[in-house]
Enzyme design. Structure first.
Site, PDB file in Angstrom:
ATOM      1  N   HIS A 199      -2.572  -1.452   4.967  1.00 24.32           N
ATOM      2  CA  HIS A 199      -1.546  -0.537   4.501  1.00 24.32           C
ATOM      3  C   HIS A 199      -1.018   0.267   5.677  1.00 24.32           C
ATOM      4  CE1 HIS A 199      -5.557   1.193   3.499  1.00 24.32           C
ATOM      5  NE2 HIS A 199      -5.090   2.269   4.092  1.00 24.32           N
ATOM      6  N   ASP A 206       1.292  -5.533  -0.940  1.00 19.44           N
ATOM      7  CA  ASP A 206       2.360  -5.149  -0.002  1.00 19.44           C
ATOM      8  C   ASP A 206       3.511  -4.417  -0.694  1.00 19.44           C
ATOM      9  OD1 ASP A 206       1.005  -6.638   2.123  1.00 19.44           O
ATOM     10  OD2 ASP A 206       1.743  -8.434   1.124  1.00 19.44           O
TER      11      ASP A 206
END
EC number: 6.3.4.4
Length: 430
Positions: A41, A13
């Site tokens: 993503h 992340d």
């Protein structure tokens, strides 16, 4: 040869999708090499957010080839869903290529993932229940079903029957659960295979040919170094190798063909799931960072744990992944804080250490040693150069680079493409 690897340097992340999307503008081939749909993503284009889990970020460039490499584990159902999502958004997928050697995630992998996690009780790892671990287990045990098998009806039938017999014994005898029906899987998943058949090929040939022709190839990692099964916070890790070395295994490209490794990190740290996190914040500062940074999992929606920037973690990632360039994201999230902290070392039983311990028991006893820097009150989301940053923010960026020991090539002050600032071109001198 011209190749760049993008890896996450923390626990995932970090904004790899954004940086990959940014670097993709100068690449001709973009490839993923490990993981599955457990990693999400987010790419922002013209203010619109696109969330992907399997397909590489380069898919938004129709003139470039996007590759799902052999090191990935692919849930065909999720892949077809993602393809349909892109088609509905008007995005072409004619430029997608899928390795015939990639392994397939099937419903029994997901069920086994769930049962194993439940059986751990209080010792849960925090898996996303996507079947990733069990699929990699089958791969290592040499009973996995690959994309090439999925496309051949007779082979798929035979291997599915064999595997289901074994898995159902586990479900019924060990976990006291319900068996999975062959009929519930076979036709549905064979049909998924037919829907992706047009994209399937030997992607190692495509990648090596591109490199031999002098084309620019970008390799996109998922998760992060600290979730690597060998170099991460084991056992609170993923089942593959997000480190840059994973590229060679997961793509079929030799190590001599890798030129640069870009490590992506945030100006703070976040983590989803259980496991060690020395700089974790439990106060209002942590809540503020989580809210401003929108720290909720792309795949799970779970609130992420957040903490200060940890240079011990970063130096570990630099070393084991051979990082040559750094991309520092989300500096804007720290705006408005009176002071910002950077962990420079750990205190372990009264002794200062600069490395990241392998032992979970030692990690539990590690206390972060912080360096405190003055914050900046200004809104920096419109900044378009290092010189335009407030002095305190500029000093923070420089200190991060010094502590990690890697030069910063880009820094970001927001999620948009235009909010990524270039200090030096990653593609230069290649």
């Amino acid at each position: 040869m011209t190749s760049v690897v993008v890896v996450g340097t923390q626990w995932g992340d970090e904004g790899k999708g954004k940086i990959t999307d940014f670097l993709s503008a100068n690449a001709e081939v973009i490839a993923r090499y490990q993981g599955g749909d457990n990693a999400g993503h987010t790419i922002v284009i013209d203010g619109k957010k696109y969330k992907l889990h399997l397909i590489p970020s380069g898919i938004f460039f129709p003139e470039k080839i996007s590759v799902i490499g052999n090191g990935m584990v692919v849930n065909p159902k999720s892949l077809v869903k993602e393809l349909n999502y892109l088609h509905e958004e008007g995005v072409t997928t004619d430029n997608l290529r899928i390795s015939d050697r990639a392994h397939v995630i099937l419903p029994y992998h997901i069920e086994l993932d769930r049962l194993q996690e439940e059986a751990k009780g209080d010792n849960k790892i925090g898996t996303t229940i996507k079947g990733i671990g069990p699929a990699y287990m089958d791969k290592a045990a040499r009973v996995g079903i690959r994309i090439a098998d999925l496309l051949d009806k007779d082979i798929f039938r035979e291997r599915l029957e064999r595997n289901l017999t074994e898995k159902n014994r586990l479900f019924e005898k060990l976990y006291d659960s319900t068996a999975i029906s062959f009929d519930d899987i076979f036709e549905e998943y064979y049909e998924y295979g037919q829907q992706i058949k047009q994209y399937v090929t030997d992607t190692s040939v495509i990648l090596n040919d591109a490199l031999d022709q002098g084309k620019r190839v970008l390799f996109e990692g998922a998760q992060g170094v600290m979730l690597d099964i060998d170099q991460g916070t084991y056992p609170f890790v993923t089942s593959s190798n997000p480190v840059a070395g994973g590229v060679t295994i997961g793509s079929g490209v030799g190590p001599s063909k890798i030129d640069k490794v870009v490590g992506v990190c945030k100006a703070y740290t976040s983590r989803v799931g259980d496991g060690p996190f020395p700089t974790e914040l439990f106060d209002e500062v942590g809540n503020r960072i989580r809210d401003i940074g929108h720290e909720y999992g792309t795949t799970t929606g779970r609130p992420r744990r957040v903490g200060w920037f940890d240079s011990v973690v970063m130096r570990h990632s630099r070393r084991v992944s051979g990082i040559t360039n750094l991309s520092l994201n989300s500096i804007d999230v720290l705006s408005g804080l009176d002071t910002v902290k950077i962990c420079v070392a750990y205190d372990l039983d009264g002794q200062r250490i600069d490395h990241y311990p392998a032992s979970l028991e030692q990690l539990k006893r590690c206390k972060p040693i912080y360096e405190e820097l003055p914050g900046w009150p200004e809104d920096i989301t419109g900044v378009r150069s290092l010189e335009d940053l407030p002095e305190n923010a500029r000093n923070y960026v420089r200190r991060v680079s010094e502590l990690v020991g890697v030069r910063i090539s880009t820094f970001s002050v927001g999620p948009g493409r235009e909010q990524t600032n270039i200090l030096e071109s990653v593609w230069s001198n290649l």
